[in-house]
Design a protein around this motif. Sequence first.
Motif, mmCIF file in Angstrom:
data_model
loop_
_atom_site.group_PDB
_atom_site.id
_atom_site.type_symbol
_atom_site.label_atom_id
_atom_site.label_comp_id
_atom_site.label_asym_id
_atom_site.label_seq_id
_atom_site.Cartn_x
_atom_site.Cartn_y
_atom_site.Cartn_z
ATOM 1 N N ALA A 59 74.409 -5.024 119.445
ATOM 2 C CA ALA A 59 73.433 -4.476 118.498
ATOM 3 C C ALA A 59 72.040 -4.451 119.126
ATOM 4 C CB ALA A 59 73.421 -5.296 117.215
ATOM 5 N N TRP A 60 71.688 -5.512 119.852
ATOM 6 C CA TRP A 60 70.385 -5.565 120.506
ATOM 7 C C TRP A 60 70.250 -4.442 121.536
ATOM 8 C CZ3 TRP A 60 65.573 -6.435 120.457
ATOM 9 C CH2 TRP A 60 64.833 -6.452 121.632
ATOM 10 N N GLN A 61 71.304 -4.174 122.291
ATOM 11 C CA GLN A 61 71.260 -3.109 123.291
ATOM 12 C C GLN A 61 71.086 -1.738 122.622
ATOM 13 O OE1 GLN A 61 74.904 -4.105 125.335
ATOM 14 N NE2 GLN A 61 73.790 -5.110 126.994
ATOM 15 N N THR A 62 71.751 -1.545 121.513
ATOM 16 C CA THR A 62 71.594 -0.289 120.768
ATOM 17 C C THR A 62 70.169 -0.166 120.252
ATOM 18 O OG1 THR A 62 73.915 -0.301 120.129
ATOM 19 C CG2 THR A 62 72.430 1.055 118.798
ATOM 20 N N PHE A 63 69.655 -1.238 119.687
ATOM 21 C CA PHE A 63 68.281 -1.235 119.182
ATOM 22 C C PHE A 63 67.291 -0.960 120.305
ATOM 23 C CE2 PHE A 63 64.275 -3.470 118.454
ATOM 24 C CZ PHE A 63 63.841 -2.787 117.334
ATOM 25 N N ARG A 64 67.497 -1.587 121.436
ATOM 26 C CA ARG A 64 66.602 -1.388 122.582
ATOM 27 C C ARG A 64 66.603 0.074 123.027
ATOM 28 N NH1 ARG A 64 67.932 -4.948 127.516
ATOM 29 N NH2 ARG A 64 69.514 -3.352 127.697
ATOM 30 N N ALA A 65 67.785 0.699 123.026
ATOM 31 C CA ALA A 65 67.884 2.117 123.392
ATOM 32 C C ALA A 65 67.125 2.986 122.378
ATOM 33 C CB ALA A 65 69.340 2.544 123.483
ATOM 34 N N ILE A 66 67.246 2.664 121.103
ATOM 35 C CA ILE A 66 66.520 3.397 120.050
ATOM 36 C C ILE A 66 65.015 3.247 120.271
ATOM 37 C CG2 ILE A 66 65.942 3.384 117.583
ATOM 38 C CD1 ILE A 66 68.938 2.528 117.145
ATOM 39 N N ARG A 67 64.592 2.018 120.484
ATOM 40 C CA ARG A 67 63.165 1.758 120.691
ATOM 41 C C ARG A 67 62.642 2.488 121.931
ATOM 42 N NH1 ARG A 67 62.179 -4.098 121.897
ATOM 43 N NH2 ARG A 67 62.723 -3.298 123.936
ATOM 44 N N ASN A 68 63.446 2.513 123.001
ATOM 45 C CA ASN A 68 63.034 3.207 124.222
ATOM 46 C C ASN A 68 62.912 4.714 124.006
ATOM 47 O OD1 ASN A 68 62.899 0.792 125.598
ATOM 48 N ND2 ASN A 68 64.895 1.013 126.566
ATOM 49 N N ARG A 69 63.867 5.306 123.286
ATOM 50 C CA ARG A 69 63.780 6.743 122.990
ATOM 51 C C ARG A 69 62.540 7.047 122.148
ATOM 52 N NH1 ARG A 69 69.501 6.286 122.326
ATOM 53 N NH2 ARG A 69 69.218 6.150 120.083
ATOM 54 N N PHE A 70 62.276 6.196 121.172
ATOM 55 C CA PHE A 70 61.084 6.365 120.340
ATOM 56 C C PHE A 70 59.817 6.265 121.185
ATOM 57 C CE2 PHE A 70 57.784 3.840 118.044
ATOM 58 C CZ PHE A 70 57.227 4.901 117.354
ATOM 59 N N ASN A 71 59.745 5.282 122.063
ATOM 60 C CA ASN A 71 58.558 5.111 122.901
ATOM 61 C C ASN A 71 58.353 6.300 123.844
ATOM 62 O OD1 ASN A 71 57.706 2.691 121.771
ATOM 63 N ND2 ASN A 71 58.952 1.462 123.156
ATOM 64 N N ARG A 72 59.439 6.868 124.365
ATOM 65 C CA ARG A 72 59.319 8.062 125.221
ATOM 66 C C ARG A 72 58.802 9.239 124.390
ATOM 67 N NH1 ARG A 72 64.139 6.069 127.378
ATOM 68 N NH2 ARG A 72 65.368 7.561 126.207
ATOM 69 N N TRP A 73 59.338 9.388 123.172
ATOM 70 C CA TRP A 73 58.885 10.459 122.278
ATOM 71 C C TRP A 73 57.394 10.321 121.994
ATOM 72 C CZ3 TRP A 73 57.104 9.927 117.146
ATOM 73 C CH2 TRP A 73 56.996 11.114 116.427
ATOM 74 N N ARG A 74 56.980 9.107 121.697
ATOM 75 C CA ARG A 74 55.564 8.852 121.394
ATOM 76 C C ARG A 74 54.698 9.144 122.615
ATOM 77 N NH1 ARG A 74 52.955 3.455 118.775
ATOM 78 N NH2 ARG A 74 54.844 3.601 117.569
ATOM 79 N N ALA A 75 55.156 8.736 123.789
ATOM 80 C CA ALA A 75 54.385 8.952 125.023
ATOM 81 C C ALA A 75 54.218 10.434 125.330
ATOM 82 C CB ALA A 75 55.064 8.231 126.192
ATOM 83 N N ARG A 76 55.189 11.245 124.928
ATOM 84 C CA ARG A 76 55.116 12.701 125.133
ATOM 85 C C ARG A 76 54.230 13.367 124.097
ATOM 86 N NH1 ARG A 76 60.882 12.246 125.662
ATOM 87 N NH2 ARG A 76 61.029 13.234 123.633
ATOM 88 N N GLY A 77 53.663 12.590 123.210
ATOM 89 C CA GLY A 77 52.765 13.152 122.201
ATOM 90 C C GLY A 77 53.441 13.455 120.892
#
Length: 79
Positions: A59-77
């Motif tokens: 579950a933690w690995q899945t959450f981490r992947a979600i958080r990473n995708r969100f952070n990439r989205w945010r970084a792209r504006g």
Amino acid sequence: MLCQDSAFRLYLDRCRRHKFGLTEAQLPDGTHNEQDARDWICAACSIESRAELDHNLEAWQTFRAIRNRFNRWRARGGA
């Protein structure tokens, strides 16, 4: 804390629109609230409570992947 982040909830709005081919009129920004975000994370991670992230490695690995995708989205504006 991620569920309290309005940018994360906006991310969920936009991901859902993209996934289901919806328009902004059909699913406006600001649709997801904190409870929706919590429920979405629990469902995506196959957990009942976010506290399970502390001891459920999968579950933690899945959450981490979600958080990473969100952070990439945010970084792209995205927000």
